[in-house]
Design a protein around this motif. Structure first.
Motif: not given
Length: 230
Positions: A25-30
């Motif tokens: 989920a964090l990777a999708l934003r980053g």
């Protein structure tokens, strides 16, 4: 390093699944900040390359397999967030279509290779960039060390998970020695491949290498604006 189903107990597998979901989920934003229109195709090529490299498995004992990880390579070329997504897609396809790893162990494998492998390599790479000369020619040596250390880092993380919730009747000490010993050797091979790949892309299209964006070419001229007094 694909962990099979049943190698870790249910609570540990669930825990790594939660960590993996949060990391993705964090990777999708980053990844939105990392990917440019020009670099997007490179992310796909990196995923294909990692997929092919990881299909070359060989047993290292204790029910696990050894292979190239590709985390540091992906992070340096397309950025760590995008690399985490690429590794996750690769691991998902391998688990569903090739039974490489396991469905219940998918979270564990994403944590080990898509998070620990990627981010350990990236942090080492950035740390070296902070102390090495600020030149683009320093990117391949930093990539070598980052890839070399990322593989045993993932193996060490696996050993820690096994110490928490290992189900196989294997002594922890024996597992640790086997995993770290083999993956140090694998790390050497991964370091060489990573260095060659990064050097090749850097020579042809340095603008596409995420880890080199902070550098100008060594022969690039700096144009300074000067004001002429009236």
């Amino acid at each position: 390093m694909h962990v099979p189903d049943g190698f870790l107990d249910v609570p540990t597998s669930l825990g790594t699944g939660v960590i993996a979901a949060g990391g993705v989920a964090l990777a999708l934003r980053g990844a939105r900040r990392e990917l440019s229109e020009a670099a997007a195709p490179l992310a796909g090529l990196v995923a294909v390359f990692v997929f092919a490299a990881q299909m070359l498995n060989f047993p290292v004992g204790a029910g696990t397999s050894g292979h190239l990880l590709g985390g540091a390579l992906a992070a340096i070329l397309v950025g760590p967030y995008t690399a985490t997504l690429a590794l996750t897609v690769v691991l998902l396809v391998q688990a569903l279509l090739f039974a490489d790893g396991g469905i219940t162990a998918l979270g564990t494998n994403v944590v080990l290779m898509g998070i620990v492998g990627v981010w350990a390599g990236w942090l080492v790479f950035r740390g070296l960039q902070a102390v090495l000369p600020k030149k683009r020619t320093m990117v391949p040596p930093a990539a070598f060390v980052a890839a070399l250390l990322s593989v045993p880092a993932a193996a060490l993380a696996f050993t820690g998970l096994y110490a928490i919730g290992g189900e196989a009747p294997i002594p922890l000490g024996k597992l640790a020695v086997t995993m770290l010993g083999w993956h140090l050797l694998i790390g050497l091979g991964e370091a060489l491949i990573t260095t060659l790949a990064v050097s090749s892309v850097l020579a042809a299209r340095p603008d596409l290498v995420y880890g080199a964006r902070r550098y100008r070419a060594d022969n690039e001229l700096v144009i300074r604006r000067t004001e002429v007094a009236a």
